[in-house]
Design an enzyme around this catalytic site. Sequence first.
Site, PDB file in Angstrom:
ATOM      1  N   ASP A  29       0.795  -1.253   0.000  1.00 56.14           N
ATOM      2  CA  ASP A  29       0.000   0.000   0.000  1.00 56.14           C
ATOM      3  C   ASP A  29       0.822   1.296   0.000  1.00 56.14           C
ATOM      4  OD1 ASP A  29      -1.886  -1.969   0.243  1.00 56.14           O
ATOM      5  OD2 ASP A  29      -2.744  -1.256   2.122  1.00 56.14           O
ATOM      6  N   LYS A 134      -6.750  -4.923  -3.003  1.00 63.33           N
ATOM      7  CA  LYS A 134      -7.414  -5.532  -1.835  1.00 63.33           C
ATOM      8  C   LYS A 134      -8.433  -4.555  -1.248  1.00 63.33           C
ATOM      9  CE  LYS A 134      -3.570  -4.291   1.280  1.00 63.33           C
ATOM     10  NZ  LYS A 134      -4.252  -3.521   2.306  1.00 63.33           N
ATOM     11  N   CYS A 167      -2.090  -2.441   7.856  1.00 67.28           N
ATOM     12  CA  CYS A 167      -2.057  -3.383   6.726  1.00 67.28           C
ATOM     13  C   CYS A 167      -0.847  -4.309   6.731  1.00 67.28           C
ATOM     14  CB  CYS A 167      -2.172  -2.617   5.418  1.00 67.28           C
ATOM     15  SG  CYS A 167      -3.822  -1.891   5.241  1.00 67.28           S
ATOM     16  N   GLN A 207       7.729 -13.702  21.399  1.00 67.99           N
ATOM     17  CA  GLN A 207       7.389 -15.117  21.594  1.00 67.99           C
ATOM     18  C   GLN A 207       8.075 -16.012  20.555  1.00 67.99           C
ATOM     19  OE1 GLN A 207       3.191 -15.861  22.783  1.00 67.99           O
ATOM     20  NE2 GLN A 207       2.839 -13.743  22.160  1.00 67.99           N
TER      21      GLN A 207
END
Length: 230
Positions: A29, A134, A167, A207
Amino acid sequence: MTTTDTFAVEAEPYPFEFSPATCALLIIDMQRDFLEPGGFGEMLGNDVSLLRRTIEPNRKLLALWREKGWQVMHTREGHRPDLGCLPPAKKVRGRSPTTIGDPGPMGRILVRGEAGHDIIKELYPLPTEPVIDKPGKGAFYQTDLELVLKNRGIDTLFVCGVTTEVCVNTTIREANDRGFRCIALSDCCASYFPKFHEAGLAMIKAQGGIFGSVTGSKALLASLQAREAA
Ligand code: TIU
């Protein structure tokens, strides 16, 4: 380069290995509507100049990818001119007097085919580079991106673009769930909110790299140069 060549780049939370034959640069984008005054980003009340630091690192990375003959893809957020793919809930969000589909200085806001919807000239796609249109924040939702990636044998995505927590993050989460390996390029992504940029990257790499990895374009370019010199 053979199809079995592998490279490694310093990254968080650990070095990231990839094979150029099966990776793509995915630029999210980088449209006038987000980076220039008078578009969707400004309509939402944002200072669009905050995103412009990404242009030069993206330009350098894109030039290198093209020089190597590696795969490049672009996405654009936007809607059909008849607004058939614009959910009413998205149209009214923000309560702005001007909303998606209304006329603005760069044409109708976030509408396909309008000047503001186009990708900025510095990163303009080549005819051989797929451009995925999109309607949402994620690049997989209601698009043929997954099919294009599969047909091109791509399993690894180098993700750049705007905005980090919207996005870029949504696309990396969608890609991760579909089994694609992702690495975000920190300096090639930006947010209208610097703290959200940092948080967006932190969420990807926490993580053990729950959604993907994070590096910078300089580290990537350096590792490629070192490899060539070896
Ligand atoms: N508003 C905002 O931060 N982003 C978007 O609306 N779309 C994208 O991130 N491309």
